[in-house]
Design an enzyme around this catalytic site. Structure first.
Site, PDB file in Angstrom:
ATOM      1  N   ASP A 142       0.783 -11.080  -1.280  1.00 23.58           N
ATOM      2  CA  ASP A 142      -0.571 -11.205  -1.855  1.00 23.58           C
ATOM      3  C   ASP A 142      -0.892 -12.610  -2.363  1.00 23.58           C
ATOM      4  O   ASP A 142      -2.059 -12.962  -2.501  1.00 23.58           O
ATOM      5  CB  ASP A 142      -0.739 -10.223  -3.024  1.00 23.58           C
ATOM      6  N   GLN A 268       1.725  -6.208   8.119  1.00 23.91           N
ATOM      7  CA  GLN A 268       1.717  -7.547   7.495  1.00 23.91           C
ATOM      8  C   GLN A 268       2.930  -7.809   6.611  1.00 23.91           C
ATOM      9  O   GLN A 268       3.204  -8.945   6.249  1.00 23.91           O
ATOM     10  CB  GLN A 268       0.453  -7.704   6.622  1.00 23.91           C
TER      11      GLN A 268
HETATM   12  O1  F6P Z   1       1.833  -6.220  -3.231  1.00 19.23           O
HETATM   13  C1  F6P Z   1       2.135  -6.211  -1.875  1.00 19.23           C
HETATM   14  C2  F6P Z   1       1.412  -5.090  -1.171  1.00 19.23           C
HETATM   15  O2  F6P Z   1       1.739  -5.120   0.190  1.00 19.23           O
HETATM   16  C3  F6P Z   1      -0.101  -5.079  -1.360  1.00 19.23           C
HETATM   17  O3  F6P Z   1      -0.756  -5.991  -0.524  1.00 19.23           O
HETATM   18  C4  F6P Z   1      -0.424  -3.649  -1.078  1.00 19.23           C
HETATM   19  O4  F6P Z   1      -1.605  -3.243  -1.725  1.00 19.23           O
HETATM   20  C5  F6P Z   1       0.759  -2.924  -1.660  1.00 19.23           C
HETATM   21  O5  F6P Z   1       1.826  -3.829  -1.695  1.00 19.23           O
HETATM   22  C6  F6P Z   1       1.162  -1.707  -0.887  1.00 19.23           C
HETATM   23  O6  F6P Z   1       2.159  -1.070  -1.604  1.00 19.23           O
HETATM   24  P1  F6P Z   1       3.074   0.074  -0.993  1.00 19.23           P
HETATM   25  O7  F6P Z   1       4.020  -0.552  -0.052  1.00 19.23           O
HETATM   26  O8  F6P Z   1       3.733   0.675  -2.176  1.00 19.23           O
HETATM   27  O9  F6P Z   1       2.157   1.012  -0.273  1.00 19.23           O
END
Ligand code: F6P
Length: 336
Positions: A142, A268
């Site tokens: 992020d 990503q």
């Molecule tokens: O903080 C990194 C991130 O990939 C964010 O961009 C995204 O909102 C979140 O983590 C997703 O989290 P998880 O892998 O717990 O779904």
């Protein structure tokens, strides 16, 4: 903020052993950071203990000694071989007490946390409670961490998203279509803006700046009036933007042709780290070990204007980087 040297040198008293863990969302380049820490520490005769699964591993003592050999062949790998988690339990003082006892049991004199904003808050609280200095290596796709221009993983995530956008652009052009592409970023639009600029998108929607669907439709319609036959709209995920679906629905209704939706999601987060992320991770890893050798206070190891710097955790924890709104205007100016 102090600039640090990037090859380690001891300035006197140093811990015999340090701990390292990766916490929060994984980011490409975390492995390169662990490797750099372990190898730089070995050069300074410091042993490293890795804790699996983030703070959870610290609470449950999922410890394993890391040698120079145990970090071989990982610099190029995405994810984190130490694994990671988001630990709600670590928010409780009881769990942090267990974690502190495990540090004492292993005779660990400093802790390196490779992670994002939430992990930094955890490290700051833990360090304050235990007196064990914590050093945070910022890693999050992020790129929303205060005190550093870049966090590990951002560059790779942007490049991955751009590769997808380039492919989408081929079919968008061939079929004269509008595509709405949702990218990650949690509550911040750094990925979205970088991807929109680098991918030549017509419009970008980010959580930091309110948007009107009418205005978005006007922009795309206007670009079609100027002769464009296909368009890319980049939308940041999350409740603050509403995500990609309402945007695609509004464009479909306005243009009278279906706007296609692509959600890039966790694609990503994975993949081999870019050269830039490997370099950043390696320099930050060495910077963290040097901070320990210097007896520095608990700090974030950042990169500011190309220099590796230390910033007191108390100055940055719980505060996000802010997005420059001029970048949004730039996306729109360059898409004319
Ligand atoms: O903080 C990194 C991130 O990939 C964010 O961009 C995204 O909102 C979140 O983590 C997703 O989290 P998880 O892998 O717990 O779904």
């Amino acid at each position: 903020m102090d600039a640090t040297r990037e090859s380690t040198k001891s300035n006197g008293s140093q811990p015999r052993r340090i701990g390292i863990l990766t916490a929060g969302g994984d980011a490409p380049g975390m492995n390169a950071a662990i490797r750099a820490v372990v190898r730089a520490a070995a050069l300074a005769n410091i042993e490293v203990v890795g804790f699996r699964r983030g703070y959870e591993g610290l609470i449950r003592d999922l410890a394993e000694p890391l040698s120079g050999r145990s970090v071989a062949n990982i610099v190029q790998r995405g994810g984190t071989f130490l694994e990671t988690s988001r630990s709600d339990e670590f928010r409780t003082s009881a769990a942090r007490g267990l974690a502190a006892r495990n540090l004492v049991r292993h005779d660990i004199g400093a802790l390196i946390v490779v992670g994002g904003e939430g992990s930094m808050i955890g490290a700051t609280i833990f360090s304050g409670e235990t007196g064990v200095p914590a050093f945070v290596i910022p890693a999050s796709i992020d790129n929303d961490i205060r005190g550093t221009d870049y966090s590990i993983g951002f560059d790779t995530a942007v490049n991955t998203a751009l590769e997808a956008i380039d492919r989408i652009r081929d079919t968008a052009f061939a079929y004269e279509r509008v595509f709405c592409v949702e990218v990650m970023g949690r509550d911040s639009g750094f990925i979205a803006v970088a991807v929109a600029l680098g991918g030549g998108a017509e419009v970008v929607i980010v959580p930091e700046i309110p948007h009107s669907l009418d205005e978005i439709c006007n922009r795309v319609e206007e670009s079609h009036r100027r002769g464009k036959r296909s368009s890319i709209v980049v939308v940041s995920e999350g409740p603050r933007t509403g995500g990609v679906t309402p945007v695609a629905d509004a464009l479909t209704a306005r243009l009278g042709m279906p706007a296609r939706v692509v959600v890039l999601g966790h694609v990503q987060r994975g993949g081999a780290p870019s050269g830039r992320d490997r370099l950043l991770a390696s320099r930050m890893g060495v910077g963290a070990v040097q901070a320990i050798l210097d007896g520095a206070p608990p700090s974030l190891i950042g990169e500011v204007r190309g220099e590796i710097v230390r910033v007191a955790l108390s100055d940055v924890a719980d505060r996000r980087r802010t997005l420059d709104p001029a970048l949004i205007d730039l996306v729109h100016q360059l898409s004319t």
